[in-house]
Design a protein around this motif. Sequence first.
Motif, PDB file in Angstrom:
ATOM      1  N   SER A 249       0.836  -1.207   0.000  1.00  0.00           N
ATOM      2  CA  SER A 249       0.000   0.000   0.000  1.00  0.00           C
ATOM      3  C   SER A 249       0.867   1.251   0.000  1.00  0.00           C
ATOM      4  N   ALA A 250       0.277   2.335  -0.507  1.00  0.00           N
ATOM      5  CA  ALA A 250       0.976   3.624  -0.539  1.00  0.00           C
ATOM      6  C   ALA A 250       1.187   4.171   0.869  1.00  0.00           C
ATOM      7  N   GLY A 289      11.733   9.068  -7.677  1.00  0.00           N
ATOM      8  CA  GLY A 289      11.093   7.962  -8.375  1.00  0.00           C
ATOM      9  C   GLY A 289       9.921   7.400  -7.591  1.00  0.00           C
ATOM     10  N   ILE A 290      10.092   7.272  -6.289  1.00  0.00           N
ATOM     11  CA  ILE A 290       9.006   6.766  -5.446  1.00  0.00           C
ATOM     12  C   ILE A 290       7.871   7.785  -5.367  1.00  0.00           C
ATOM     13  N   SER A 291       8.220   9.074  -5.266  1.00  0.00           N
ATOM     14  CA  SER A 291       7.196  10.101  -5.076  1.00  0.00           C
ATOM     15  C   SER A 291       6.281  10.220  -6.291  1.00  0.00           C
ATOM     16  N   LEU A 292       6.836  10.052  -7.486  1.00  0.00           N
ATOM     17  CA  LEU A 292       6.013  10.144  -8.695  1.00  0.00           C
ATOM     18  C   LEU A 292       4.931   9.077  -8.705  1.00  0.00           C
ATOM     19  N   THR A 293       5.265   7.886  -8.197  1.00  0.00           N
ATOM     20  CA  THR A 293       4.283   6.814  -8.118  1.00  0.00           C
ATOM     21  C   THR A 293       3.338   7.016  -6.943  1.00  0.00           C
ATOM     22  N   LEU A 294       3.872   7.447  -5.805  1.00  0.00           N
ATOM     23  CA  LEU A 294       3.045   7.699  -4.627  1.00  0.00           C
ATOM     24  C   LEU A 294       1.968   8.740  -4.917  1.00  0.00           C
ATOM     25  N   PRO A 300      -6.263   8.162  -4.235  1.00  0.00           N
ATOM     26  CA  PRO A 300      -7.412   7.259  -4.355  1.00  0.00           C
ATOM     27  C   PRO A 300      -7.444   6.201  -3.254  1.00  0.00           C
ATOM     28  N   GLU A 301      -6.273   5.795  -2.770  1.00  0.00           N
ATOM     29  CA  GLU A 301      -6.244   4.834  -1.676  1.00  0.00           C
ATOM     30  C   GLU A 301      -6.816   5.418  -0.400  1.00  0.00           C
TER      31      GLU A 301
END
Length: 377
Positions: A249-250, A289-294, A300-301
Amino acid sequence: MVALSGGAIRQDFGLSDGAFGALYAGVTLASAVALAGLGGLIDRWPAPRVVSLAAGLLAMGAAGLGLSPNLPVLALSLFLLRLAGQGLMLQTAYTLLGRWFSAERGRAVSLAALGLNAGQACLPLGFVAVAALLGWRSAWLGIALLLIFVALPLARHLVVRERVPVEAVRSGPAEGATRAQALADPFLYLLLLAMLPPSLISNTIFFHQVHLAESRGWTPEVLAAAFPPYAVATFLCLLLAGRLIDRFSALALLPVYLVPFGLACLILGGVSAPWAAFAFMLLYGITDGISLTLFGALWPEVYGTRHLGAIRGAIVAIMVLGTALGPFLSGLLIDAGVPFSGIVVGMGVYCLAVSGALLLVRRRLIGHLRGRRFAAA
């Protein structure tokens, strides 16, 4: 690409660096306010209509910039570029990804972010080549034509069919907080404190990078040479983050993703040797890189998909305001005699403090956010 045209724009319109910077900051803030109002369109309109609006406004901005005869038209064109490009285009893409994917939302967002990064890497080179051959105005007119005749038809084709995750089909109508409910949630602002640093701090550091390099005695090539490690780290962490979000999960990833960036700022602010630039960019690439996906998977989560467009529009407006204030406030501190290295160290401490705070309240935060149910209406 506006930055690549900055010198020519200042020359054509007789603007100083400060005047052009103020103009760009003004249209950026105005576009953030407009996006807060337009963000909810994706919740009410079909996706092809929103895509057409975003691409149309972006094409108008590009054509206006290429043809702009005076300062008001220039300002309007820059406003449209900011509103539609970094605003509605990304808003629409991330909102649709959040709504159309559930079990593999992280992977879907990470793949889309890879496309964004590829565009950021390749398009400026193409723009520079065309501008050198035909002039900057012709290059922007070419962008407008590509948007109308290539990008718009392709984008409409890709979003013409509405997609519904299997989980949503089984559970019935989409649920989610309204924008008013989200903005009234105190935990939203804790989440924003964690989501702001990658853009706010990086904008601040890159805005003052010449000042930093001069204070350290670094040549301009030092910072330029540090970008390849950043690109590699961002690429790898984009892919990794999508898988981790789908598995854990985010919310589970949120408390730890700022740690590399915090260490990066401590190194950049505390070490004067050139290797600090490389260490900073490598560690920043991990967090970025992680933040762009987060950023695509977290909202929405947490708040559902029913009113996701309106909520994201408000969140983006708040974040744009924060990123606009970063270079301004740090500039005031530099003028007041505060060493920029000390400011960078302070930003690193902030990242680590936010990570620590999120770890301390992690269970309570997850329980609070996941324990709520929002009406479908």
